[in-house]
Design an enzyme around this catalytic site. Sequence first.
Site, PDB file in Angstrom:
ATOM      1  N   GLY A  11      76.739 -17.316 -21.133  1.00 31.94           N
ATOM      2  CA  GLY A  11      76.277 -16.816 -19.833  1.00 31.94           C
ATOM      3  C   GLY A  11      76.749 -15.386 -19.603  1.00 31.94           C
ATOM      4  O   GLY A  11      77.347 -14.759 -20.490  1.00 31.94           O
ATOM      5  N   ASP A  32      77.578 -24.080 -25.177  1.00 34.85           N
ATOM      6  CA  ASP A  32      76.670 -23.726 -24.080  1.00 34.85           C
ATOM      7  C   ASP A  32      75.341 -24.436 -24.298  1.00 34.85           C
ATOM      8  O   ASP A  32      74.837 -24.492 -25.423  1.00 34.85           O
ATOM      9  CB  ASP A  32      76.461 -22.192 -24.049  1.00 34.85           C
ATOM     10  CG  ASP A  32      75.928 -21.717 -22.716  1.00 34.85           C
ATOM     11  OD1 ASP A  32      74.838 -22.168 -22.314  1.00 34.85           O
ATOM     12  OD2 ASP A  32      76.581 -20.884 -22.064  1.00 34.85           O
ATOM     13  N   VAL A  58      77.832 -29.815 -21.824  1.00 29.95           N
ATOM     14  CA  VAL A  58      79.246 -30.233 -21.724  1.00 29.95           C
ATOM     15  C   VAL A  58      79.467 -31.406 -20.767  1.00 29.95           C
ATOM     16  O   VAL A  58      80.606 -31.861 -20.630  1.00 29.95           O
ATOM     17  CB  VAL A  58      80.185 -29.057 -21.339  1.00 29.95           C
ATOM     18  CG1 VAL A  58      80.132 -27.959 -22.371  1.00 29.95           C
ATOM     19  CG2 VAL A  58      79.903 -28.525 -19.952  1.00 29.95           C
ATOM     20  N   SER A  76      78.310 -23.597 -15.725  1.00 27.65           N
ATOM     21  CA  SER A  76      77.701 -24.018 -14.448  1.00 27.65           C
ATOM     22  C   SER A  76      76.617 -23.016 -14.099  1.00 27.65           C
ATOM     23  O   SER A  76      76.842 -21.806 -14.215  1.00 27.65           O
ATOM     24  CB  SER A  76      78.719 -24.009 -13.296  1.00 27.65           C
ATOM     25  OG  SER A  76      78.046 -24.233 -12.070  1.00 27.65           O
ATOM     26  N   TYR A 146      76.401 -26.691  -5.307  1.00 31.67           N
ATOM     27  CA  TYR A 146      77.296 -25.765  -6.013  1.00 31.67           C
ATOM     28  C   TYR A 146      78.683 -25.784  -5.376  1.00 31.67           C
ATOM     29  O   TYR A 146      79.688 -25.971  -6.062  1.00 31.67           O
ATOM     30  CB  TYR A 146      76.685 -24.370  -5.959  1.00 31.67           C
ATOM     31  CG  TYR A 146      77.435 -23.303  -6.715  1.00 31.67           C
ATOM     32  CD1 TYR A 146      77.557 -23.342  -8.099  1.00 31.67           C
ATOM     33  CD2 TYR A 146      78.019 -22.235  -6.035  1.00 31.67           C
ATOM     34  CE1 TYR A 146      78.235 -22.344  -8.794  1.00 31.67           C
ATOM     35  CE2 TYR A 146      78.693 -21.229  -6.714  1.00 31.67           C
ATOM     36  CZ  TYR A 146      78.797 -21.282  -8.092  1.00 31.67           C
ATOM     37  OH  TYR A 146      79.470 -20.290  -8.777  1.00 31.67           O
ATOM     38  N   TYR A 160      94.691 -33.423 -12.575  1.00 29.62           N
ATOM     39  CA  TYR A 160      95.122 -33.512 -13.975  1.00 29.62           C
ATOM     40  C   TYR A 160      96.455 -32.778 -14.164  1.00 29.62           C
ATOM     41  O   TYR A 160      97.314 -33.213 -14.923  1.00 29.62           O
ATOM     42  CB  TYR A 160      94.051 -32.926 -14.915  1.00 29.62           C
ATOM     43  CG  TYR A 160      93.161 -33.975 -15.535  1.00 29.62           C
ATOM     44  CD1 TYR A 160      92.210 -34.639 -14.767  1.00 29.62           C
ATOM     45  CD2 TYR A 160      93.271 -34.312 -16.880  1.00 29.62           C
ATOM     46  CE1 TYR A 160      91.388 -35.608 -15.326  1.00 29.62           C
ATOM     47  CE2 TYR A 160      92.453 -35.281 -17.446  1.00 29.62           C
ATOM     48  CZ  TYR A 160      91.514 -35.921 -16.667  1.00 29.62           C
ATOM     49  OH  TYR A 160      90.718 -36.877 -17.221  1.00 29.62           O
ATOM     50  N   THR A 176      80.170 -11.015  -8.645  1.00 30.25           N
ATOM     51  CA  THR A 176      80.412 -10.080  -9.742  1.00 30.25           C
ATOM     52  C   THR A 176      79.071  -9.653 -10.336  1.00 30.25           C
ATOM     53  O   THR A 176      78.140 -10.454 -10.397  1.00 30.25           O
ATOM     54  CB  THR A 176      81.293 -10.769 -10.814  1.00 30.25           C
ATOM     55  OG1 THR A 176      82.510 -11.175 -10.192  1.00 30.25           O
ATOM     56  CG2 THR A 176      81.606  -9.852 -11.968  1.00 30.25           C
TER      57      THR A 176
HETATM   58  P1  NAD Z   1      75.503 -17.833 -15.920  1.00 29.37           P
HETATM   59  O1  NAD Z   1      74.441 -18.727 -15.397  1.00 29.37           O
HETATM   60  O2  NAD Z   1      75.108 -16.533 -16.531  1.00 29.37           O
HETATM   61  O3  NAD Z   1      76.430 -18.587 -16.967  1.00 29.37           O
HETATM   62  C1  NAD Z   1      76.688 -19.978 -16.897  1.00 29.37           C
HETATM   63  C2  NAD Z   1      76.588 -20.526 -18.308  1.00 29.37           C
HETATM   64  O4  NAD Z   1      76.890 -21.932 -18.284  1.00 29.37           O
HETATM   65  C3  NAD Z   1      75.190 -20.386 -18.898  1.00 29.37           C
HETATM   66  O5  NAD Z   1      75.258 -19.835 -20.182  1.00 29.37           O
HETATM   67  C4  NAD Z   1      74.658 -21.831 -18.930  1.00 29.37           C
HETATM   68  O6  NAD Z   1      73.709 -22.032 -19.937  1.00 29.37           O
HETATM   69  C5  NAD Z   1      75.950 -22.604 -19.116  1.00 29.37           C
HETATM   70  N1  NAD Z   1      75.868 -23.996 -18.677  1.00 29.37           N
HETATM   71  C6  NAD Z   1      75.518 -24.461 -17.464  1.00 29.37           C
HETATM   72  N2  NAD Z   1      75.556 -25.816 -17.447  1.00 29.37           N
HETATM   73  C7  NAD Z   1      75.959 -26.205 -18.688  1.00 29.37           C
HETATM   74  C8  NAD Z   1      76.208 -27.457 -19.307  1.00 29.37           C
HETATM   75  N3  NAD Z   1      76.059 -28.629 -18.652  1.00 29.37           N
HETATM   76  N4  NAD Z   1      76.635 -27.479 -20.599  1.00 29.37           N
HETATM   77  C9  NAD Z   1      76.807 -26.322 -21.277  1.00 29.37           C
HETATM   78  N5  NAD Z   1      76.572 -25.099 -20.755  1.00 29.37           N
HETATM   79  C10 NAD Z   1      76.158 -25.041 -19.473  1.00 29.37           C
HETATM   80  O7  NAD Z   1      76.524 -17.590 -14.693  1.00 29.37           O
HETATM   81  P2  NAD Z   1      77.803 -16.633 -14.613  1.00 29.37           P
HETATM   82  O8  NAD Z   1      77.571 -15.675 -13.517  1.00 29.37           O
HETATM   83  O9  NAD Z   1      78.171 -16.137 -15.961  1.00 29.37           O
HETATM   84  O10 NAD Z   1      78.909 -17.672 -14.115  1.00 29.37           O
HETATM   85  C11 NAD Z   1      79.883 -18.209 -15.010  1.00 29.37           C
HETATM   86  C12 NAD Z   1      80.875 -19.039 -14.235  1.00 29.37           C
HETATM   87  O11 NAD Z   1      81.545 -18.227 -13.260  1.00 29.37           O
HETATM   88  C13 NAD Z   1      80.231 -20.197 -13.465  1.00 29.37           C
HETATM   89  O12 NAD Z   1      81.084 -21.313 -13.531  1.00 29.37           O
HETATM   90  C14 NAD Z   1      80.156 -19.667 -12.047  1.00 29.37           C
HETATM   91  O13 NAD Z   1      80.202 -20.711 -11.114  1.00 29.37           O
HETATM   92  C15 NAD Z   1      81.389 -18.780 -11.970  1.00 29.37           C
HETATM   93  N6  NAD Z   1      81.220 -17.714 -10.968  1.00 29.37           N
HETATM   94  C16 NAD Z   1      80.428 -16.633 -11.197  1.00 29.37           C
HETATM   95  C17 NAD Z   1      80.293 -15.667 -10.216  1.00 29.37           C
HETATM   96  C18 NAD Z   1      79.465 -14.408 -10.416  1.00 29.37           C
HETATM   97  O14 NAD Z   1      79.357 -13.609  -9.487  1.00 29.37           O
HETATM   98  N7  NAD Z   1      78.895 -14.159 -11.563  1.00 29.37           N
HETATM   99  C19 NAD Z   1      80.937 -15.818  -8.982  1.00 29.37           C
HETATM  100  C20 NAD Z   1      81.697 -16.957  -8.783  1.00 29.37           C
HETATM  101  C21 NAD Z   1      81.856 -17.898  -9.785  1.00 29.37           C
END
Ligand code: NAD
Length: 311
Positions: A11, A32, A58, A76, A146, A160, A176
Amino acid sequence: MTRALVTGGAGFLGSHLCRRLLESGWDIVCLDSLITGRDENIADLMENRRFTFQRHDVTRPFREESDLDWVLHLASPASPKDYLTHPIETLEVGALGTRQALSLAREKGAALFLASTSEVYGDPLVHPQPETYWGNVNPVGPRSVYDEAKRFAEALVTAYHRTHGIPVRIARIFNTYGPGMRRGDGRAVPTFIEQALRDAPLTVHGEGRQTRALCFVDDLIEGVWRLLRSDVQTPVNLGNPEEVPVRELAAAVRDAAGSGSSLVFEDRPEDDPERRRPDITMARKHLDWEPQVKLSDGLKATIAWARKSWL
Ligand code: NAD
């Protein structure tokens, strides 16, 4: 040598984190399902012998033969557009996916990192938000899939830690942005950039007075790196405390792109938070961390990347 399994490593944030950990000499196993990630994000990493990729959901059990020092759980859907398209999958990866990640960490004697979110604060009634604030979340609203998944994930990780003594790190990540975001992922910055590059009107929700605090991805990854190296086992806010009204953000993107786009105003989504701003006292004190990249510089870097990658 440190070896980590990274869920969600293909991601936006996961691929930046994998790159940073490889540069620091770590070995990485990336898991992923590509539900919202893309293999382009890790194309350069696939050349590295210390990086392996497995396409896997996962929420289902997975085995890893080698020893692990860390399980970093980032999997996620993260953009509102994505988690509203995949509501059940989002709840499942927060619950079952976190459980699988914790079981693996326990089996390997590894530490666990959870990518949590500012969304645990919901539409906050306290401003700015310190880690001690419990949040204001609608448990059955559209965003609950979410917000509640991440709240459950934090509770499970903490249980845990208390029950089995697993070392944990929890980052509450605020909005971000940066190179590597998916075109059309629905988040404000890529949406405005994509519209500005086409000279199309920039669609602002409501009157655009609601605020967001935007952190450039390099700053965020530095914060995560420092958190991993710290001994802080309770949630830590990572984000940029500089608050920007959404209409000003749209104008800043338009100016940085040199675009002639106008701003147009649309209905706001249900439960859209009014204000968002991290209190980063804890990160400053325990991680000696605060964002360094100015919004104008971060936007320029992201727009330059988008011109090359999206057009
Ligand atoms: P993104 O959607 O680009 O990346 C999430 C990745 O998780 C993707 O590659 C997706 O394919 C993978 N994924 C989702 N469900 C899955 C599953 N069941 N099994 C395997 N892979 C799975 O989003 P991101 O912006 O890179 O966010 C990454 C993490 O950071 C997330 O957990 C998100 O909640 C958290 N987050 C991001 C932000 C932001 O601003 N980018 C802010 C707060 C939290």
